[in-house]
Design an enzyme around this catalytic site. Structure first.
Site, PDB file in Angstrom:
ATOM      1  N   GLU A 102      30.524  16.178 -34.092  1.00 30.01           N
ATOM      2  CA  GLU A 102      29.580  15.099 -34.921  1.00 30.01           C
ATOM      3  C   GLU A 102      28.272  15.429 -34.367  1.00 30.01           C
ATOM      4  O   GLU A 102      27.880  15.883 -33.091  1.00 30.01           O
ATOM      5  CB  GLU A 102      30.297  13.667 -34.529  1.00 30.01           C
ATOM      6  CG  GLU A 102      30.912  13.199 -35.499  1.00 30.01           C
ATOM      7  CD  GLU A 102      30.025  12.734 -36.928  1.00 30.01           C
ATOM      8  OE1 GLU A 102      29.063  13.366 -37.080  1.00 30.01           O
ATOM      9  OE2 GLU A 102      30.514  11.722 -37.558  1.00 30.01           O
ATOM     10  N   ASP A 106      27.450   6.483 -33.375  1.00 25.39           N
ATOM     11  CA  ASP A 106      26.692   5.059 -33.204  1.00 25.39           C
ATOM     12  C   ASP A 106      27.561   3.886 -32.874  1.00 25.39           C
ATOM     13  O   ASP A 106      27.941   3.814 -31.653  1.00 25.39           O
ATOM     14  CB  ASP A 106      26.069   5.087 -34.513  1.00 25.39           C
ATOM     15  CG  ASP A 106      24.822   3.915 -34.288  1.00 25.39           C
ATOM     16  OD1 ASP A 106      24.259   3.897 -33.474  1.00 25.39           O
ATOM     17  OD2 ASP A 106      24.759   3.482 -35.500  1.00 25.39           O
ATOM     18  N   ARG A 168      16.364  17.111 -41.679  1.00 23.72           N
ATOM     19  CA  ARG A 168      17.586  17.724 -40.993  1.00 23.72           C
ATOM     20  C   ARG A 168      17.047  19.003 -40.311  1.00 23.72           C
ATOM     21  O   ARG A 168      17.717  19.670 -39.536  1.00 23.72           O
ATOM     22  CB  ARG A 168      18.549  17.807 -41.838  1.00 23.72           C
ATOM     23  CG  ARG A 168      19.368  16.818 -42.342  1.00 23.72           C
ATOM     24  CD  ARG A 168      20.624  17.101 -43.096  1.00 23.72           C
ATOM     25  NE  ARG A 168      21.132  15.795 -44.048  1.00 23.72           N
ATOM     26  CZ  ARG A 168      21.770  15.002 -43.624  1.00 23.72           C
ATOM     27  NH1 ARG A 168      22.118  14.674 -42.311  1.00 23.72           N
ATOM     28  NH2 ARG A 168      22.267  13.844 -44.269  1.00 23.72           N
TER      29      ARG A 168
HETATM   30  P1  IMP Z   1      28.536   5.317 -36.950  1.00 27.57           P
HETATM   31  O1  IMP Z   1      29.774   5.131 -37.908  1.00 27.57           O
HETATM   32  O2  IMP Z   1      27.822   3.806 -36.751  1.00 27.57           O
HETATM   33  O3  IMP Z   1      29.127   5.816 -35.698  1.00 27.57           O
HETATM   34  O4  IMP Z   1      27.642   6.118 -37.441  1.00 27.57           O
HETATM   35  C1  IMP Z   1      27.575   7.345 -37.573  1.00 27.57           C
HETATM   36  C2  IMP Z   1      26.827   7.850 -38.657  1.00 27.57           C
HETATM   37  O5  IMP Z   1      25.552   7.123 -38.930  1.00 27.57           O
HETATM   38  C3  IMP Z   1      26.160   9.262 -38.231  1.00 27.57           C
HETATM   39  O6  IMP Z   1      27.027  10.203 -38.642  1.00 27.57           O
HETATM   40  C4  IMP Z   1      24.963   9.331 -38.992  1.00 27.57           C
HETATM   41  O7  IMP Z   1      24.825   9.855 -40.069  1.00 27.57           O
HETATM   42  C5  IMP Z   1      24.440   7.696 -38.978  1.00 27.57           C
HETATM   43  N1  IMP Z   1      23.413   7.615 -37.955  1.00 27.57           N
HETATM   44  C6  IMP Z   1      23.623   6.691 -36.838  1.00 27.57           C
HETATM   45  N2  IMP Z   1      22.544   6.676 -36.099  1.00 27.57           N
HETATM   46  C7  IMP Z   1      21.624   7.745 -36.518  1.00 27.57           C
HETATM   47  C8  IMP Z   1      20.291   7.927 -36.196  1.00 27.57           C
HETATM   48  O8  IMP Z   1      19.670   7.386 -35.028  1.00 27.57           O
HETATM   49  N3  IMP Z   1      19.644   8.697 -37.032  1.00 27.57           N
HETATM   50  C9  IMP Z   1      20.277   9.271 -38.240  1.00 27.57           C
HETATM   51  N4  IMP Z   1      21.589   9.027 -38.549  1.00 27.57           N
HETATM   52  C10 IMP Z   1      22.150   8.005 -37.666  1.00 27.57           C
HETATM   53 MG    MG Z   2      26.891  12.194 -39.721  1.00 30.43          MG
END
Ligand code: IMP
Ligand code: MG
Length: 185
Positions: A102, A106, A168
């Protein structure tokens, strides 16, 4: 390039290409030791993990496979709401050691969804390798075995991570530059 503008917002370098490569090499080293005889299947989550996956795999020297997948969301019926589906996996998952690659963990919601679905497909063992981890935002309890870089709760862009689809391609990782983006009322 120490600063970039994306969608009209200024970002400054937070983690350099050199720092990233060093952290990625450390993760690869750990994986090479831990999973030596496991013939793991690496599954990189698109789009965000493409650069990390590429750099990581160049440093992985154990017998292994790599494939790419995507978590696609589509609207289910009104009773089920949003459904997320893992697409792109053609390999046999049953009984294997899987390493999910991954870009960032987050809150952990995305990775939890992926974990649940891979468990359902019968994976013997699932490890998570993430380039970035935001412990302050993390709401889950499952372990993240391989973390390249721990970061604070800031929005980051570059090295696979996007800001509304852009950024990206950047080799370094950037953070919003608050010293420049002054909001004037
Ligand atoms: P989660 O489901 O909250 O863990 O978020 C995961 C997804 O959120 C990642 O795969 C990213 O696509 C997006 N994401 C979370 N934080 C960031 C960031 O700081 N920059 C860009 N994308 C982020
Ligand atoms: Mg992602």
């Amino acid at each position: 390039m120490s600063k970039v503008v994306i969608h009209g917002r200024t970002f400054k370098v937070k983690i350099t290409d050199t720092e990233i490569q060093k952290a990625v090499a450390d993760v690869a080293k750990q994986i090479n030791t831990d999973l030596k005889d496991k013939k793991p299947l690496f599954l990189a989550v698109l789009n965000g993990s493409f650069m990390f996956a590429s750099d990581l795999m160049k440093k992985v020297n154990i017998e292994s496979e790599i494939s790419f997948m995507k978590l696609a969301s589509y609207d289910g019926t009104s009773s089920t709401g949003k459904i997320k589906q893992l697409i792109g996996i053609n390999e046999e998952i049953k009984g294997r050691t899987i390493v999910i690659i991954e870009d960032i963990v987050d809150t952990g919601t995305t990775i939890e969804e992926i974990l649940d679905q891979l468990k359902e497909l019968g994976a013997a063992e699932i490890k998570i390798a993430t380039l970035l981890f935001k412990p302050k935002a993390y709401t889950k309890t499952f372990p993240i075995e391989y973390v390249a870089i721990v970061v604070p709760n800031d929005f980051l862009v570059g090295y696979g991570l996007d800001y509304n689809g852009y950024g990206r391609n950047l080799a370094d990782i950037y953070v919003l530059d608050n010293t420049i983006d002054v909001i004037v009322n």
